[in-house]
Write an enzyme that holds these catalytic residues in place. Sequence first.
Site, mmCIF file in Angstrom:
data_model
loop_
_atom_site.group_PDB
_atom_site.id
_atom_site.type_symbol
_atom_site.label_atom_id
_atom_site.label_comp_id
_atom_site.label_asym_id
_atom_site.label_seq_id
_atom_site.Cartn_x
_atom_site.Cartn_y
_atom_site.Cartn_z
ATOM 1 N N LYS A 164 0.853 -1.198 0.000
ATOM 2 C CA LYS A 164 0.000 0.000 0.000
ATOM 3 C C LYS A 164 0.892 1.253 0.000
ATOM 4 C CE LYS A 164 -1.730 1.582 4.009
ATOM 5 N NZ LYS A 164 -1.461 2.999 4.278
ATOM 6 N N ASN A 165 1.903 1.249 0.880
ATOM 7 C CA ASN A 165 2.701 2.461 1.065
ATOM 8 C C ASN A 165 3.749 2.667 -0.016
ATOM 9 O OD1 ASN A 165 1.096 2.911 3.228
ATOM 10 N ND2 ASN A 165 2.612 2.318 4.758
ATOM 11 N N ARG A 203 -3.779 9.750 4.198
ATOM 12 C CA ARG A 203 -2.590 10.579 4.369
ATOM 13 C C ARG A 203 -1.868 10.763 3.041
ATOM 14 N NH1 ARG A 203 0.368 14.000 7.782
ATOM 15 N NH2 ARG A 203 2.595 13.672 7.457
ATOM 16 N N CYS A 241 -4.846 7.731 9.294
ATOM 17 C CA CYS A 241 -5.104 7.141 10.607
ATOM 18 C C CYS A 241 -4.853 8.173 11.711
ATOM 19 C CB CYS A 241 -4.188 5.943 10.817
ATOM 20 S SG CYS A 241 -4.605 4.563 9.727
ATOM 21 N N ARG A 264 0.341 14.299 12.937
ATOM 22 C CA ARG A 264 0.720 14.088 11.527
ATOM 23 C C ARG A 264 0.798 15.406 10.743
ATOM 24 N NH1 ARG A 264 -1.678 8.603 9.317
ATOM 25 N NH2 ARG A 264 0.427 8.445 8.479
ATOM 26 N N PRO A 265 1.619 16.325 11.207
ATOM 27 C CA PRO A 265 1.790 17.582 10.467
ATOM 28 C C PRO A 265 2.488 17.351 9.122
ATOM 29 C CG PRO A 265 3.403 17.410 12.216
ATOM 30 C CD PRO A 265 2.491 16.233 12.385
ATOM 31 N N ASP A 296 4.740 19.859 7.990
ATOM 32 C CA ASP A 296 5.709 20.965 7.929
ATOM 33 C C ASP A 296 7.005 20.577 7.218
ATOM 34 O OD1 ASP A 296 5.954 19.238 10.116
ATOM 35 O OD2 ASP A 296 7.070 20.685 11.291
ATOM 36 N N ASP A 309 4.220 0.209 12.041
ATOM 37 C CA ASP A 309 2.962 -0.349 11.542
ATOM 38 C C ASP A 309 2.792 -1.820 11.884
ATOM 39 O OD1 ASP A 309 3.102 1.555 8.447
ATOM 40 O OD2 ASP A 309 2.473 2.090 10.477
ATOM 41 N N ILE A 348 7.460 6.615 17.109
ATOM 42 C CA ILE A 348 7.197 7.370 15.874
ATOM 43 C C ILE A 348 5.953 8.246 15.991
ATOM 44 C CG2 ILE A 348 6.826 7.166 13.373
ATOM 45 C CD1 ILE A 348 9.518 6.027 14.188
ATOM 46 N N ARG A 375 -9.151 -0.219 4.332
ATOM 47 C CA ARG A 375 -8.329 0.790 3.652
ATOM 48 C C ARG A 375 -6.997 0.197 3.214
ATOM 49 N NH1 ARG A 375 -6.495 5.349 6.933
ATOM 50 N NH2 ARG A 375 -5.139 5.478 5.116
HETATM 51 C C1 EPZ Z 1 4.089 6.748 6.389
HETATM 52 O O1 EPZ Z 1 3.329 7.751 7.019
HETATM 53 C C2 EPZ Z 1 3.158 5.553 6.251
HETATM 54 N N1 EPZ Z 1 2.012 5.908 5.421
HETATM 55 C C3 EPZ Z 1 2.674 5.113 7.628
HETATM 56 O O2 EPZ Z 1 1.862 3.944 7.452
HETATM 57 C C4 EPZ Z 1 3.892 4.752 8.490
HETATM 58 O O3 EPZ Z 1 3.460 4.422 9.784
HETATM 59 C C5 EPZ Z 1 4.844 5.950 8.548
HETATM 60 O O4 EPZ Z 1 5.213 6.363 7.199
HETATM 61 C C6 EPZ Z 1 6.111 5.635 9.317
HETATM 62 O O5 EPZ Z 1 6.768 4.548 8.723
HETATM 63 C C7 EPZ Z 1 2.163 5.948 4.075
HETATM 64 O O6 EPZ Z 1 3.242 5.719 3.552
HETATM 65 C C8 EPZ Z 1 0.936 6.288 3.272
HETATM 66 P P1 EPZ Z 1 6.200 10.018 8.607
HETATM 67 P P2 EPZ Z 1 3.907 9.270 7.099
HETATM 68 O O7 EPZ Z 1 6.105 11.285 7.852
HETATM 69 O O8 EPZ Z 1 4.685 9.580 5.881
HETATM 70 C C9 EPZ Z 1 6.419 13.341 11.971
HETATM 71 C C10 EPZ Z 1 -0.071 2.618 7.622
HETATM 72 O O9 EPZ Z 1 -0.687 2.073 8.558
HETATM 73 N N2 EPZ Z 1 6.302 14.325 10.875
HETATM 74 O O10 EPZ Z 1 7.372 9.139 8.406
HETATM 75 O O11 EPZ Z 1 2.788 10.160 7.467
HETATM 76 C C11 EPZ Z 1 5.131 12.563 12.134
HETATM 77 O O12 EPZ Z 1 4.216 13.283 12.928
HETATM 78 C C12 EPZ Z 1 0.470 4.023 7.790
HETATM 79 O O13 EPZ Z 1 0.146 2.081 6.529
HETATM 80 C C13 EPZ Z 1 6.376 15.680 11.170
HETATM 81 O O14 EPZ Z 1 6.534 16.081 12.322
HETATM 82 O O15 EPZ Z 1 4.896 9.151 8.339
HETATM 83 C C14 EPZ Z 1 5.589 11.292 12.794
HETATM 84 O O16 EPZ Z 1 5.705 11.510 14.182
HETATM 85 C C15 EPZ Z 1 0.221 4.557 9.197
HETATM 86 N N3 EPZ Z 1 6.274 16.578 10.156
HETATM 87 C C16 EPZ Z 1 6.972 11.072 12.199
HETATM 88 O O17 EPZ Z 1 7.377 12.337 11.639
HETATM 89 C C17 EPZ Z 1 6.105 16.171 8.850
HETATM 90 O O18 EPZ Z 1 6.016 17.028 7.952
HETATM 91 C C18 EPZ Z 1 7.018 10.028 11.088
HETATM 92 O O19 EPZ Z 1 6.024 10.353 10.154
HETATM 93 C C19 EPZ Z 1 6.033 14.787 8.582
HETATM 94 C C20 EPZ Z 1 6.142 13.879 9.606
#
Ligand code: EPZ
Length: 422
Positions: free
Chosen positions: A22-23, A92, A116, A121-122, A124, A305, A327, A397
């Site tokens: 999916k990802n 997302r 989710c 999940r900002p 920035d 995950d 995370i 999903r």
């Molecule tokens: C991806 O989400 C995956 N989703 C998530 O899978 C997965 O849990 C996650 O990566 C971590 O491996 C998809 O790929 C569609 P991150 P993502 O940006 O990109 C913080 C599932 O169940 N952050 O790596 O949203 C954030 O808040 C889903 O398949 C910021 O602060 O994750 C988090 O604490 C759930 N600012 C950390 O970084 C930002 O701009 C990691 O988030 C972006 C992220």
Amino acid sequence: MPALLVSKSPPLSGEVTIHGAKNSVLPILAATLLCRTPCVLHNCPDILDVTHALAILRSLGCASERRGASVYIDPRGCAGRSVPPELAASMRASSLFLGALLAGCGEASLSLPGGCPIGARPVDYHLLAFRALGAEVAQTDDTISCRAQKLTGANITLPGPSVGATENAMLAATGADGVTVIENAACEPEIADLAGFLIACGAKITGAGTSHISVEGGHPLTGATYTILPDRIETATFLCACAACGGELTLRRTDARLAEPVLGSLAESGCRISCTHDTIQICRNGPLTACRPVVSRPYPGFPTDAMPVLLAAQLRVQGQTAFTETIFENRFGYVRELGKLGVQLRQDGSTVRLNGTPRLHAAQLFAEDLRGGAALLLAAMQAEGESTIFGVKHIKRGYDTLETALQSAGARLKTVEIPKKM
Ligand code: EPZ
């Protein structure tokens, strides 16, 4: 409303086929916008998030068609600049269309993405990357707008190894003149798969899968035929289902190298595991012992995950263990639901401590997110009596045929329509 009725499963047996990740397919679908000719994606899972991503592509003017596990995308009609709010809010990954549209046509707008509810999940870091490449970015309470006369290669250092921000930076950088270097990039295999697709289309990318990625932008991209890599979290889910219920299960069309941390914890617990290049066989006879405490980390650490489904597989172990989430700040919503089954769990901040509980009893459970919903399903498969799980849309999903695959392995579950209370 739909709900899952789940009874205690006998030991599982047989084999299941793992689908495309999916990802990985979601960023790659966004990347098709960068191509000047049609693309073909094989091993594309038939899940709600992909349905929504295809709807976004069509809303932007692209054509798409699914033939089994293959999806055909013709991006030549793309004229849109804005993702419809209801589709943006569905997941997302809608955020990834910002980077693709910015690179493709210099303009993009999106109402805040959904996904989710496992944390704030900002986005920035995503916006930092776009600004570094020369885009003007405006964010209101509910909308993000980006615009760039021209994108120019830059050195981007992400404050954290964000998967989505790394993918968005890569997508936007392919449309920038010159070289972009992304430091502190996330290293997940799905990022390397996105780069693999872009390179097949003619992009010049090195280092994907490491924390230092270099993109030489400005090359026109032509559509490619590409096969999505196996879903390592779906793999973990089926492995944990067998560990939870016992028996023997063979997973086909997977890649054990992508599931190493989960395989390690299950082997510690007493599961017997054997792998070939594209299959994993897991066998669990007799009681499980508690695995060593688990801490989620960015790849190649233990995947956040997969933690919910491993925790579900540990509910009846001999001994105690602990799970620490590093995370996301709100990943344990499902843990409160597990308590209804008679499980001995205690949450201290970002750590959940678990004492194995030999007998669980059925309950009414409410799934709030994708992986937590899968954990509730695996837990209910171990409980005496018949449990009801609401919120199945969350599970749908991200899993293609989870219910029918588990049924074929001997699990006792079915989706029913529960009449709404008047
Ligand atoms: C991806 O989400 C995956 N989703 C998530 O899978 C997965 O849990 C996650 O990566 C971590 O491996 C998809 O790929 C569609 P991150 P993502 O940006 O990109 C913080 C599932 O169940 N952050 O790596 O949203 C954030 O808040 C889903 O398949 C910021 O602060 O994750 C988090 O604490 C759930 N600012 C950390 O970084 C930002 O701009 C990691 O988030 C972006 C992220």
